[in-house]
Enzyme design. Sequence first.
Site, PDB file in Angstrom:
ATOM      1  CD  GLU A   1      42.451  39.373  40.686  1.00  0.00           C
ATOM      2  OE1 GLU A   1      43.566  39.583  40.897  1.00  0.00           O
ATOM      3  OE2 GLU A   1      42.063  38.399  39.536  1.00  0.00           O
TER       4      GLU A   1
ATOM      5  CB  CYS B   1      39.445  34.151  31.198  1.00  0.00           C
ATOM      6  SG  CYS B   1      38.802  35.877  30.904  1.00  0.00           S
TER       7      CYS B   1
ATOM      8  CB  CYS C   1      32.991  35.227  36.191  1.00  0.00           C
ATOM      9  SG  CYS C   1      34.585  35.948  36.703  1.00  0.00           S
TER      10      CYS C   1
ATOM     11  CG  HIS D   1      37.894  36.290  39.099  1.00  0.00           C
ATOM     12  ND1 HIS D   1      38.329  36.344  37.783  1.00  0.00           N
ATOM     13  CD2 HIS D   1      39.042  36.802  39.984  1.00  0.00           C
ATOM     14  CE1 HIS D   1      39.288  36.848  37.683  1.00  0.00           C
ATOM     15  NE2 HIS D   1      39.881  37.298  38.746  1.00  0.00           N
TER      16      HIS D   1
ATOM     17  CG  ASP E   1      41.352  34.594  34.385  1.00  0.00           C
ATOM     18  OD1 ASP E   1      40.721  35.070  33.636  1.00  0.00           O
ATOM     19  OD2 ASP E   1      41.131  34.517  35.712  1.00  0.00           O
ATOM     20  CB  SER E   2      41.966  38.610  32.851  1.00  0.00           C
ATOM     21  OG  SER E   2      40.869  38.368  33.969  1.00  0.00           O
TER      22      SER E   2
END
Length: 276
Positions: A155, A77, A187, A189, A13-14
């Site tokens: 994050e 992602c 997403c 996240h 993932d990023s």
Amino acid sequence: MSEAGASRILIFDSGVGGLSVAACVHEAMPHVSMVYLADNAAFPYGDQPESVVIERCCSLIARALEQYPCDAIVIACNTASTVALPHLRAMTEVPVVGVVPAVKPAAAQTLNHCIGLLATPATVRRPYIDQLVGEFAADCQVERVGHPGLVQWAEGLVRGVPVPQAELDLAVVELRDAGVDTVVLGCTHYPLLLDNLKRSLPGVKFWMDSGEAIARRVAWLLAQVHLSVNVGEHDMSCTPVVAALFSGSAPEGIAGFMTGLALQPHAITGNWLGKS
Ligand code: DGL
């Protein structure tokens, strides 16, 4: 293959969003070991040109596979999956699994035919979302919200920064006003923000993410090549993540955060490109 008889999966993932997918993979296959690779030096991918995302995904994953041979790759992602999958599949013979927003299961689940699609601004703009909606949810009203804040808040959780609930409430107000009963988390996240999202949208009955579907797909792929998802000679279930690799600095608090998701890392490497 990692250890004798056991499988190893590379999860990419990023940032830390792919950990929500890794947690589902671990729950479905507790004895499969994982390498987690995050291109956090280029986070968020939604702000990068497509060519940069493709180039970075391919070069980082190629390097990771040299160091840690794996039996399957999961692009955890949405932003990367929309652009990089064909390039990755041309680059390696290792099977690559991408992530697709769960529009189809959401359309099957909704009772009032009113669905919210929550994703990054880059993902909601992609033509493949139009295709997904046209193919699987043509009989539904689909409200799309692309907001840049949510990935940053997810994050922040790693560093112990609380989610700004009032800002989140505002970010998803269109979904509340539309009366959606189902929300697609487009997403990786966003499952990390689920408790806060439920507070913002108490009327939503169904929350759809892609983690479990990816875990099923990986299990199927490993079964095709007769790889074991059971315990090998070396039981990695105590540290299911053999290595957590970050292209930028390792996020502060990452070891505890991963342990909280039952993804204890054996080793964490920040600025991995300079060290590999
Ligand atoms: N986890 C990524 C996704 O699912 C984050 C997006 C980004 O880096 O822009 O799209």
